[in-house]
Design a protein around this motif. Structure first.
Motif, PDB file in Angstrom:
ATOM      1  N   PRO A 103       0.441  -6.490 -10.332  1.00 57.58           N
ATOM      2  CA  PRO A 103       1.543  -6.669  -9.318  1.00 57.58           C
ATOM      3  C   PRO A 103       0.960  -6.886  -8.034  1.00 57.58           C
ATOM      4  O   PRO A 103      -0.282  -7.001  -7.824  1.00 57.58           O
ATOM      5  CB  PRO A 103       1.827  -4.968  -9.350  1.00 57.58           C
ATOM      6  CG  PRO A 103       0.442  -4.240  -9.692  1.00 57.58           C
ATOM      7  CD  PRO A 103      -0.161  -5.320 -10.715  1.00 57.58           C
ATOM      8  N   LEU A 104       1.829  -7.207  -7.105  1.00 56.72           N
ATOM      9  CA  LEU A 104       1.650  -7.727  -5.619  1.00 56.72           C
ATOM     10  C   LEU A 104       1.415  -6.131  -4.723  1.00 56.72           C
ATOM     11  O   LEU A 104       1.802  -5.095  -5.568  1.00 56.72           O
ATOM     12  CB  LEU A 104       2.734  -8.087  -4.973  1.00 56.72           C
ATOM     13  CG  LEU A 104       2.497  -9.790  -4.824  1.00 56.72           C
ATOM     14  CD1 LEU A 104       2.729 -10.211  -6.534  1.00 56.72           C
ATOM     15  CD2 LEU A 104       3.521 -10.421  -4.256  1.00 56.72           C
ATOM     16  N   PRO A 105       0.643  -6.323  -3.740  1.00 57.57           N
ATOM     17  CA  PRO A 105       0.439  -5.028  -3.274  1.00 57.57           C
ATOM     18  C   PRO A 105       1.793  -4.074  -2.828  1.00 57.57           C
ATOM     19  O   PRO A 105       2.832  -4.720  -2.784  1.00 57.57           O
ATOM     20  CB  PRO A 105      -0.374  -5.629  -1.753  1.00 57.57           C
ATOM     21  CG  PRO A 105      -0.799  -6.835  -2.099  1.00 57.57           C
ATOM     22  CD  PRO A 105       0.004  -7.291  -3.197  1.00 57.57           C
TER      23      PRO A 105
ATOM     24  N   ALA B  57       0.033  -0.320   0.901  1.00 62.51           N
ATOM     25  CA  ALA B  57      -0.913  -1.084   0.965  1.00 62.51           C
ATOM     26  C   ALA B  57      -0.864  -2.186   2.009  1.00 62.51           C
ATOM     27  O   ALA B  57      -1.768  -2.468   2.774  1.00 62.51           O
ATOM     28  CB  ALA B  57      -1.200  -1.671  -0.331  1.00 62.51           C
ATOM     29  N   ILE B  58       0.489  -2.735   2.265  1.00 59.23           N
ATOM     30  CA  ILE B  58       0.635  -3.901   3.168  1.00 59.23           C
ATOM     31  C   ILE B  58       0.806  -3.192   4.646  1.00 59.23           C
ATOM     32  O   ILE B  58      -0.024  -3.808   5.342  1.00 59.23           O
ATOM     33  CB  ILE B  58       1.938  -4.580   2.668  1.00 59.23           C
ATOM     34  CG1 ILE B  58       1.656  -5.291   1.449  1.00 59.23           C
ATOM     35  CG2 ILE B  58       2.422  -5.694   3.811  1.00 59.23           C
ATOM     36  CD1 ILE B  58       3.260  -5.987   0.981  1.00 59.23           C
ATOM     37  N   ASP B  59       1.447  -2.201   4.740  1.00 54.17           N
ATOM     38  CA  ASP B  59       1.861  -1.988   6.322  1.00 54.17           C
ATOM     39  C   ASP B  59       0.778  -0.948   6.701  1.00 54.17           C
ATOM     40  O   ASP B  59       0.307  -0.877   7.748  1.00 54.17           O
ATOM     41  CB  ASP B  59       3.197  -0.901   6.313  1.00 54.17           C
ATOM     42  CG  ASP B  59       4.222  -1.922   6.146  1.00 54.17           C
ATOM     43  OD1 ASP B  59       4.111  -2.934   6.489  1.00 54.17           O
ATOM     44  OD2 ASP B  59       5.346  -1.331   5.902  1.00 54.17           O
ATOM     45  N   GLN B  60       0.044  -0.184   5.715  1.00 58.14           N
ATOM     46  CA  GLN B  60      -1.085   0.909   6.238  1.00 58.14           C
ATOM     47  C   GLN B  60      -2.346   0.281   5.895  1.00 58.14           C
ATOM     48  O   GLN B  60      -3.347   0.778   6.464  1.00 58.14           O
ATOM     49  CB  GLN B  60      -0.580   2.161   5.813  1.00 58.14           C
ATOM     50  CG  GLN B  60       0.716   2.925   6.100  1.00 58.14           C
ATOM     51  CD  GLN B  60       1.214   4.078   5.387  1.00 58.14           C
ATOM     52  OE1 GLN B  60       0.382   5.104   5.227  1.00 58.14           O
ATOM     53  NE2 GLN B  60       2.527   4.180   5.083  1.00 58.14           N
ATOM     54  N   GLY B  61      -2.286  -0.262   4.855  1.00 56.96           N
ATOM     55  CA  GLY B  61      -3.876  -0.720   4.354  1.00 56.96           C
ATOM     56  C   GLY B  61      -4.227  -2.023   4.867  1.00 56.96           C
ATOM     57  O   GLY B  61      -5.139  -2.664   4.463  1.00 56.96           O
ATOM     58  N   GLY B  62      -3.055  -3.100   5.426  1.00 57.47           N
ATOM     59  CA  GLY B  62      -3.491  -4.177   5.917  1.00 57.47           C
ATOM     60  C   GLY B  62      -3.609  -5.387   4.795  1.00 57.47           C
ATOM     61  O   GLY B  62      -4.410  -6.106   5.097  1.00 57.47           O
TER      62      GLY B  62
END
Length: 392
Positions: free
Chosen positions: A182-184, A188-193
């Protein structure tokens, strides 16, 4: 067949099995001629902000452009003994387009030229719109939250190729070490960069809650410091399941079910900033965008028409379908009178949260329609119109 292709097929088939176990009950009931005439008499273009039925022509032509390039013999509706093809949808659109000049004077044409099929149970209707947002082309002290373009590794498989029962279902994935993955997630995108520093940032905005609701609406209008304006348009998603933040607040006892709306969610997050990241992350679904000079566009790739275009689940109501829609709407502004729509709608869009008996009503763009779009949440009466050249 390549190993990669095998992996994709196996993953798709696994998802098909899961979808088969949870498909919604679907019922279309044919109206007799008398009932159809009664409903047709109640329809009024003014309830959709139209001066005449003739104003539907551009929207109908956009649907026709989409439908005509599809395989005309491919079945797009197969349920309750009903089978309709892309060609059938095209003939229905052509019949309605040819009828428009006469409809104002003779609304009974809708009953004489079309077979009416009522959807039961009545679908829940919600609303969406295109918000206006202040933005910057680069990050600065105020604009720190990026809007991302779709990452190049994102791929999709059309599950309808495996069985017509899953027409409209898609699997979003990437390949990691030769395996489907799966994609992040949103967290993961907003808080994990997870996407930071890759040059995918299209623009930057000030408020993370604005970004969150832009993802839900699917498109918007960005206003830059130099006065320029760009449309920010839906360009795919990460494939994770959409989770309603309003439902999360209700289930956790943080807000009452009655009166739940976009405004209520915004007010709760503003009052509890320490919980914002945690709560926004409960919706793992994430939307990617592109910039354009016009918009917004629906899933057809065509311009949407306010109070005419609706988003549907293509497995139930296919893109290109003509619908008769009746519903009570909230006021356009707090304290105003309730509205009623009784008109003709066109299935021209889809949405991550629009599954089964759901309908999303496109209200337009800007702050003038924000209250209306954010408070629509009631059952609607929906009929599928099919040309009598197709269903006598």
């Amino acid at each position: 067949m390549t190993p990669r292709r095998c992996v994709v097929i196996l993953a798709a088939l696994a998802l098909l099995a899961a979808l088969a176990a949870c498909g919604p009950t679907r019922t279309w009931t044919r109206l007799d001629d008398g009932a159809a005439r009664g409903v047709a008499r109640e329809l009024a273009p003014a309830s959709q902000g139209l001066g005449s039925w003739a104003e539907l022509a551009p929207a109908l032509e956009r649907s026709l452009q989409y439908v005509r390039v599809k395989p005309q013999d491919a079945v797009v509706v197969r349920q309750d003994g009903l089978a309709l093809t892309w060609g059938d949808l095209g003939r229905t659109l052509e019949t309605l387009l040819a009828s428009l000049p006469e409809l104002d004077a003779d609304p009974g044409l809708l009953a004489r030229r079309f077979t009416w099929l009522r959807l039961a149970p009545r679908p829940l209707m919600t609303g969406y719109y295109a918000p206006h947002l202040d933005a910057s082309p680069v990050a600065d002290e105020r604009h720190v939250h990026p809007l991302y373009a779709r990452p190049p590794e994102s791929q999709e498989a059309d599950l309808g190729q495996f069985h017509p029962r899953w027409a409209g279902q898609r699997l979003t994935y990437r390949i990691v070490d030769g395996r489907v993955a799966p994609l992040p997630t949103r967290e993961a995108i907003d808080q994990g960069g997870a996407l930071a520093g890759r040059g995918l940032e299209l623009a930057w905005i000030h408020d993370p809650v604005d970004a969150f609701f832009l993802h839900i609406q699917g498109s918007g209008i960005l206003r830059f410091p130099d006065g320029s304006v760009r449309h920010v348009l839906y360009d795919g998603k990460n494939g994770h399941q959409y989770v309603s933040l309003g439902k999360v607040l209700i289930e956790r006892g943080l807000a009452p079910a009655e009166g739940m709306s976009m405004k209520v969610i915004r007010e709760f997050l503003a009052a509890h900033p320490e919980r914002m990241d945690e709560l926004l992350a409960t919706n793992p679904s994430y939307v990617f965008f592109r910039l354009g000079d016009s918009g917004p566009y629906g899933a057809m790739g065509k311009l949407l028409t306010p109070r005419v275009s609706v988003a549907t689940d293509p497995g139930l109501v296919p893109l290109g379908a003509v619908l008769a829609l009746e519903a009570v709407l909230p006021p356009e502004a707090p304290g105003g009178p309730a509205l009623r729509v009784a008109g003709l709608a066109l299935a021209q869009d889809t949405g991550g949260a629009i599954k089964g008996h759901r309908l999303d009503y496109y209200c337009g763009d800007g702050p003038d329609v924000e209250f209306l779009a954010g408070h629509i949440k009631d059952p609607a009466t929906v009929h599928l119109l099919v040309s009598r050249e197709v269903l006598p």
